[in-house]
Design a protein around this motif. Structure first.
Motif, PDB file in Angstrom:
ATOM      1  N   UNK A   1      11.370 -11.429 -43.551  1.00 16.73           N
ATOM      2  CA  UNK A   1      11.285 -11.200 -42.321  1.00 16.73           C
ATOM      3  C   UNK A   1      10.106 -10.162 -42.198  1.00 16.73           C
ATOM      4  N   UNK A   2       9.995  -9.108 -43.045  1.00 14.95           N
ATOM      5  CA  UNK A   2       8.795  -8.177 -42.932  1.00 14.95           C
ATOM      6  C   UNK A   2       7.747  -8.870 -43.598  1.00 14.95           C
TER       7      UNK A   2
ATOM      8  N   UNK B   1       6.077 -11.041 -41.355  1.00 13.34           N
ATOM      9  CA  UNK B   1       5.201 -10.361 -40.304  1.00 13.34           C
ATOM     10  C   UNK B   1       3.893  -9.740 -40.777  1.00 13.34           C
ATOM     11  N   UNK B   2       3.884  -9.475 -42.121  1.00 12.33           N
ATOM     12  CA  UNK B   2       2.465  -9.131 -42.705  1.00 12.33           C
ATOM     13  C   UNK B   2       1.615 -10.162 -42.717  1.00 12.33           C
TER      14      UNK B   2
ATOM     15  N   UNK C   1       1.759 -12.917 -40.743  1.00 16.10           N
ATOM     16  CA  UNK C   1       1.314 -13.185 -39.229  1.00 16.10           C
ATOM     17  C   UNK C   1       0.159 -12.471 -38.987  1.00 16.10           C
ATOM     18  N   UNK C   2       0.035 -11.098 -39.493  1.00 18.56           N
ATOM     19  CA  UNK C   2      -0.968 -10.214 -39.420  1.00 18.56           C
ATOM     20  C   UNK C   2      -2.186 -10.743 -40.050  1.00 18.56           C
TER      21      UNK C   2
ATOM     22  N   UNK D   1      -2.801 -13.887 -40.535  1.00 12.02           N
ATOM     23  CA  UNK D   1      -3.283 -15.092 -39.674  1.00 12.02           C
ATOM     24  C   UNK D   1      -4.047 -14.544 -38.514  1.00 12.02           C
TER      25      UNK D   1
END
Lengths: 169, 179
Positions: free
Chosen positions: B44-45, B48-49, B51-52, B54
């Motif tokens: 999940x973490x 998140x990275x 997504x960052x 992207x």
């Protein structure tokens, strides 16, 4: 090109801002966020990403549909602003904003850059009276106001919770 | 004006229909799947990275296109630009997630061989559709050429997943030798 020098300058400022935040982020290893905050930030990035896609799509379609003679640079900038705004809002409400931008120095630099970029658009708007410059200015201003209101509400809620916890103890 | 409004309504309703069908299919799949496959906390973490990555890729693409616009460099239709930057940002997310081991859920099969025929079909479709429409009359890249790009995207993602698999196998071998 001469007419859009201020535009180019503000875009360059935005690039520098992104680079600055990235370098800061690398140096502090994700802004010193804990695991919960990292997960929250991930969700905020996801939200910002989709907001940007949707805004980009909507603004492009609106410009096509109503045959607005907008500079497409404005449309791109509006979607970037919207994405950043969504990211900040989600981070704020998930208690994951403060570690990211924790020092007062960085806050003040960001505010100065923001004001400089917005004032450039105001300057262009006053000089050329083109609606697109006003649109960017209105977007920036509205986002800043909404963000400040949310920040105030959030700090109020946090304070209330703290006092409740203290009285319970 | 009327034609473009009709086009927009059609486009939006198509997107909404796809979203509704995918949400419905996902819910059905969740209901009927026996094993509970989910992302663990590390993933999940890591996602998140990704997504960052992207998010930043999207901003950078937006800024590049803005600068090109300012410099009066026009090479494609506006709709193509919007689609290509979205594709590149999504690809940045997917590739980053693949290399962070956060694309597939724990226990999920990594067999993505179907990416190859899918990509090839898209490239072929692109070739058929774009025969005469690859460029517009003004010499700009037409929106039709995005079909080519999406086909290539599938192929690139497939190659990345294969590279990751090889890397994982190598590291597993090395670990086995060390033990």
């Amino acid at each position: 090109m001469n007419n859009t020098m201020s535009f180019a300058f503000s875009v360059l400022v935005a690039v520098l801002l992104v680079v600055f935040v990235l370098i800061y982020n690398k140096k502090t290893k994700n802004g010193g966020a804990d695991e919960r905050q990292q997960i929250a930030q991930g969700k905020a990035y996801c939200c910002g990403f989709f907001t940007m896609i949707i805004l980009n799509f909507l603004s492009n379609q609106a410009a096509l549909c109503f045959k607005l003679e907008f500079n497409s640079a404005v449309l791109f900038l509006i979607s970037i602003l919207g994405g950043g705004f969504a990211f900040l809002l989600v981070c704020l409400w998930k208690d994951a904003l403060i570690t990211r931008i924790e020092t007062k120095k960085l806050w003040s630099v960001l505010v100065v850059v923001w004001i400089a970029a917005v004032s450039l658009y105001v300057f262009r708007w006053l000089k050329t009276s083109k609606i697109e410059y006003m649109l960017v200015f209105v977007c920036c201003f509205a986002e800043l106001v909404v963000l400040c209101i949310n920040l105030l509400i959030k700090t109020g809620i946090d304070k209330n919770q703290k006092t409740k916890e203290l009285t319970c103890e | 004006m009327n034609k473009s409004i009709g086009f927009c309504i059609g486009l939006v309703s198509g997107i909404v229909a796809v979203m509704l069908v995918s949400v419905f299919a996902r819910k059905l799949a969740k209901k009927h799947s026996k094993s509970c496959k989910e992302f663990d906390e590390r993933q999940t973490i890591a996602r998140g990275k990704s997504w960052r990555t992207g998010f930043i890729a999207f901003i950078v693409m937006n800024l590049i296109l803005t600068l090109l616009e300012l410099a009066d460099v026009h090479f494609a239709e506006p709709a193509f630009l919007f689609l290509i930057e979205t594709l590149i940002a999504v690809m940045a997310f997917v590739i980053d997630a693949v290399f962070r081991d956060a694309y597939f859920k724990v226990g999920e099969s990594k067999n993505v061989w179907w990416f190859v025929p899918f990509g090839l079909v898209y490239v072929a479709l692109g070739f058929i559709n774009c025969k005469d429409k690859f460029l517009t009359d003004n010499g700009l890249l037409s929106t039709y050429s995005i079909i080519f790009c999406s086909g290539f995207m599938f192929l690139i993602v497939f190659v990345c997943i294969c590279i990751k698999k090889i890397m994982d196998k190598k590291s597993e071998k090395e670990e086995g030798e060390n033990e």
